[in-house]
Write a protein that holds these residues in place. Structure first.
Motif, PDB file in Angstrom:
ATOM      1  N   ALA A  28       0.859  -1.177   0.000  1.00  0.00           N
ATOM      2  CA  ALA A  28       0.000   0.000   0.000  1.00  0.00           C
ATOM      3  C   ALA A  28       0.894   1.225   0.000  1.00  0.00           C
ATOM      4  O   ALA A  28       1.963   1.221   0.616  1.00  0.00           O
ATOM      5  CB  ALA A  28      -0.899  -0.001   1.233  1.00  0.00           C
ATOM      6  N   LEU A  29       0.478   2.278  -0.688  1.00  0.00           N
ATOM      7  CA  LEU A  29       1.204   3.537  -0.714  1.00  0.00           C
ATOM      8  C   LEU A  29       0.532   4.467   0.284  1.00  0.00           C
ATOM      9  O   LEU A  29      -0.641   4.805   0.129  1.00  0.00           O
ATOM     10  CB  LEU A  29       1.186   4.137  -2.116  1.00  0.00           C
ATOM     11  N   GLU A  30       1.262   4.862   1.321  1.00  0.00           N
ATOM     12  CA  GLU A  30       0.679   5.638   2.411  1.00  0.00           C
ATOM     13  C   GLU A  30       1.395   6.980   2.556  1.00  0.00           C
ATOM     14  O   GLU A  30       2.526   7.028   3.047  1.00  0.00           O
ATOM     15  CB  GLU A  30       0.790   4.844   3.714  1.00  0.00           C
ATOM     16  N   PRO A  31       0.740   8.074   2.146  1.00  0.00           N
ATOM     17  CA  PRO A  31       1.364   9.384   2.335  1.00  0.00           C
ATOM     18  C   PRO A  31       1.368   9.778   3.811  1.00  0.00           C
ATOM     19  O   PRO A  31       0.348   9.679   4.484  1.00  0.00           O
ATOM     20  CB  PRO A  31       0.486  10.339   1.533  1.00  0.00           C
ATOM     21  N   HIS A  37       5.214   6.346   2.069  1.00  0.00           N
ATOM     22  CA  HIS A  37       5.700   5.101   2.662  1.00  0.00           C
ATOM     23  C   HIS A  37       5.042   3.907   1.972  1.00  0.00           C
ATOM     24  O   HIS A  37       3.891   3.985   1.554  1.00  0.00           O
ATOM     25  CB  HIS A  37       5.375   5.066   4.159  1.00  0.00           C
ATOM     26  N   LEU A  38       5.769   2.811   1.893  1.00  0.00           N
ATOM     27  CA  LEU A  38       5.237   1.570   1.331  1.00  0.00           C
ATOM     28  C   LEU A  38       5.084   0.555   2.452  1.00  0.00           C
ATOM     29  O   LEU A  38       6.034   0.308   3.200  1.00  0.00           O
ATOM     30  CB  LEU A  38       6.174   1.008   0.262  1.00  0.00           C
ATOM     31  N   SER A  39       3.888  -0.021   2.573  1.00  0.00           N
ATOM     32  CA  SER A  39       3.600  -1.010   3.616  1.00  0.00           C
ATOM     33  C   SER A  39       3.133  -2.303   2.974  1.00  0.00           C
ATOM     34  O   SER A  39       2.192  -2.300   2.173  1.00  0.00           O
ATOM     35  CB  SER A  39       2.508  -0.494   4.552  1.00  0.00           C
ATOM     36  N   VAL A  40       3.767  -3.403   3.340  1.00  0.00           N
ATOM     37  CA  VAL A  40       3.447  -4.708   2.765  1.00  0.00           C
ATOM     38  C   VAL A  40       2.055  -5.151   3.221  1.00  0.00           C
ATOM     39  O   VAL A  40       1.734  -5.142   4.404  1.00  0.00           O
ATOM     40  CB  VAL A  40       4.498  -5.768   3.160  1.00  0.00           C
ATOM     41  N   ARG A  41       1.233  -5.533   2.250  1.00  0.00           N
ATOM     42  CA  ARG A  41      -0.122  -6.032   2.530  1.00  0.00           C
ATOM     43  C   ARG A  41      -0.260  -7.533   2.272  1.00  0.00           C
ATOM     44  O   ARG A  41      -1.096  -8.199   2.854  1.00  0.00           O
ATOM     45  CB  ARG A  41      -1.145  -5.301   1.664  1.00  0.00           C
ATOM     46  N   PHE A  61      10.496   4.314   1.952  1.00  0.00           N
ATOM     47  CA  PHE A  61       9.755   5.527   1.615  1.00  0.00           C
ATOM     48  C   PHE A  61      10.428   6.257   0.459  1.00  0.00           C
ATOM     49  O   PHE A  61      11.569   5.995   0.106  1.00  0.00           O
ATOM     50  CB  PHE A  61       9.621   6.452   2.824  1.00  0.00           C
ATOM     51  N   GLU A  62       9.636   7.160  -0.136  1.00  0.00           N
ATOM     52  CA  GLU A  62      10.088   7.997  -1.239  1.00  0.00           C
ATOM     53  C   GLU A  62       9.690   9.426  -0.917  1.00  0.00           C
ATOM     54  O   GLU A  62       8.728   9.657  -0.196  1.00  0.00           O
ATOM     55  CB  GLU A  62       9.403   7.563  -2.535  1.00  0.00           C
ATOM     56  N   GLU A  63      10.444  10.390  -1.464  1.00  0.00           N
ATOM     57  CA  GLU A  63      10.088  11.794  -1.253  1.00  0.00           C
ATOM     58  C   GLU A  63      10.714  12.672  -2.329  1.00  0.00           C
ATOM     59  O   GLU A  63      11.701  12.293  -2.949  1.00  0.00           O
ATOM     60  CB  GLU A  63      10.532  12.266   0.125  1.00  0.00           C
ATOM     61  N   ASP A  64      10.098  13.829  -2.518  1.00  0.00           N
ATOM     62  CA  ASP A  64      10.649  14.848  -3.401  1.00  0.00           C
ATOM     63  C   ASP A  64      11.430  15.807  -2.519  1.00  0.00           C
ATOM     64  O   ASP A  64      10.876  16.430  -1.627  1.00  0.00           O
ATOM     65  CB  ASP A  64       9.513  15.577  -4.122  1.00  0.00           C
ATOM     66  N   ARG A  65      12.737  15.879  -2.750  1.00  0.00           N
ATOM     67  CA  ARG A  65      13.584  16.778  -1.969  1.00  0.00           C
ATOM     68  C   ARG A  65      14.542  17.477  -2.925  1.00  0.00           C
ATOM     69  O   ARG A  65      15.223  16.827  -3.706  1.00  0.00           O
ATOM     70  CB  ARG A  65      14.353  15.980  -0.912  1.00  0.00           C
TER      71      ARG A  65
END
Length: 112
Positions: A28-31, A37-41, A61-65
């Motif tokens: 799941a993609l959780e902002p 953040h990515l959480s295994v389902r 996790f991923e982010e724009d920086r």
């Protein structure tokens, strides 16, 4: 390590499917705050579902920086411990890199 990602759906939930050889992991993609953040389902081996209790997990996790796409991936298993940890950034193709500082590898682990 090579993987492929694609959209997936499970029980009306939009997920990200990532395939690593015979394994498939649904996340799941959780902002949260400024990160995604990515959480295994769920996960499977050769399309056979495996118990979520033993699924790989970790902080991902991923982010724009600074106008760049940054990523941080930790994959660990309750059975084996840490499997892999990596982080980095990518930029759009064709953009100059002259003004970017490239991080040098270090012996210490950064904590986020």
């Amino acid at each position: 390590m090579r993987s492929s990602q694609q959209e997936a759906k499970r029980r009306n939930e939009e997920l990200l499917a990532e395939d690593f050889g015979p394994f498939r992991v649904l996340c799941a993609l959780e902002p949260r705050e400024t990160r995604l953040h990515l959480s295994v389902r769920a996960w499977s081996f050769l399309d056979l579902p495996l118990p979520l209790l033993f699924a790989p997990g970790g902080r991902t996790f991923e982010e724009d920086r600074d106008g760049l796409f940054h990523f941080h991936v930790e994959v660990e298993s309750p059975l084996t411990g840490l499997i892999v940890r990596y982080r980095g950034w990518v930029r759009p193709a064709g953009e100059p890199t002259d003004d970017l500082e490239v991080a040098k590898p270090s012996q210490k682990n950064d904590v986020f």
